[in-house]
Motif scaffolding. Structure first.
Motif, short mmCIF file in Angstrom:
data_model
loop_
_atom_site.label_atom_id
_atom_site.label_comp_id
_atom_site.label_asym_id
_atom_site.label_seq_id
_atom_site.Cartn_x
_atom_site.Cartn_y
_atom_site.Cartn_z
N ALA A 75 104.25 -45.84 71.32
CA ALA A 75 105.51 -45.32 70.78
C ALA A 75 105.55 -45.47 69.27
CB ALA A 75 106.69 -46.01 71.43
N ALA A 76 105.05 -46.58 68.77
CA ALA A 76 104.99 -46.78 67.31
C ALA A 76 104.05 -45.76 66.68
CB ALA A 76 104.54 -48.20 66.98
N TRP A 77 102.93 -45.47 67.36
CA TRP A 77 101.98 -44.46 66.86
C TRP A 77 102.64 -43.09 66.80
CZ3 TRP A 77 99.79 -40.33 69.68
CH2 TRP A 77 98.80 -39.62 69.01
N VAL A 78 103.38 -42.73 67.84
CA VAL A 78 104.07 -41.45 67.86
C VAL A 78 105.15 -41.42 66.78
CG1 VAL A 78 105.59 -39.96 69.23
CG2 VAL A 78 103.55 -40.95 70.28
N ALA A 79 105.87 -42.50 66.62
CA ALA A 79 106.99 -42.55 65.66
C ALA A 79 106.53 -42.47 64.21
CB ALA A 79 107.79 -43.83 65.88
N ARG A 80 105.30 -42.82 63.93
CA ARG A 80 104.86 -42.82 62.54
C ARG A 80 104.72 -41.42 61.96
NH1 ARG A 80 99.13 -42.21 61.57
NH2 ARG A 80 98.16 -41.67 63.56
N GLU A 81 104.63 -40.41 62.81
CA GLU A 81 104.43 -39.05 62.35
C GLU A 81 105.69 -38.19 62.41
OE1 GLU A 81 101.63 -37.80 61.01
OE2 GLU A 81 100.68 -39.75 61.20
N VAL A 82 106.83 -38.80 62.72
CA VAL A 82 108.05 -38.01 62.87
C VAL A 82 109.11 -38.50 61.88
CG1 VAL A 82 107.57 -37.54 65.30
CG2 VAL A 82 109.00 -39.50 64.70
#
Length: 136
Positions: A75-82
């Motif tokens: 989730a942190a990985w996904v959140a870093r690009e948004v």
């Protein structure tokens, strides 16, 4: 308020699927490692009962715990690009994907419901931790 069209669904689904792939890979590696160590320690003849018991325990305890932890990281990985206003929604999305995959492979009982909710919370927390640590 985040709209469905604001979410990056490819990243959310990828984060959810990768979480399960990593968790399953670690579980298989642990079980194979235990089997190899047990075989070497017993002079070449594996104890099938011990391996089966270890597999059951590690599958019931290690896999869910590892999946929940990796959900936060994904989730942190996904959140870093948004955008920061949609990060929490993305984290929840990852948690829902991972939780739904878990429901597909398990019994529909209270334990699975608790795992599902915990997995979604881990996704939200992973996104929030990323937001707290990132400086914009």
């Amino acid at each position: 308020m985040t709209k469905m069209r604001d979410l990056h669904w490819k990243r959310i689904v990828a984060g959810g699927v990768v979480t399960h792939v990593i968790s399953m890979g670690v579980l298989v590696a642990v079980i194979v490692g235990y089997s190899l160590v047990g075989t070497a320690g017993s002079g070449g003849k594996p104890d099938q009962l011990a391996i089966q018991q270890f597999s059951m325990v590690s599958g019931a305890l290690l896999f869910p715990a590892l999946t929940i932890l990796i959900t936060g990281v994904s989730a942190a990985w996904v959140a870093r690009e948004v955008k920061s206003r949609t990060a929490t929604s993305h984290g929840a999305g990852v948690g829902i994907v991972v939780g739904t995959l878990g429901l597909a492979f398990g019994a529909l009982d209270l334990t699975m419901l608790v795992r599902f909710v915990t997995t979604v919370v881990a996704g939200v927390l992973g996104a929030k931790v990323h937001l707290a640590l990132s400086v914009e």
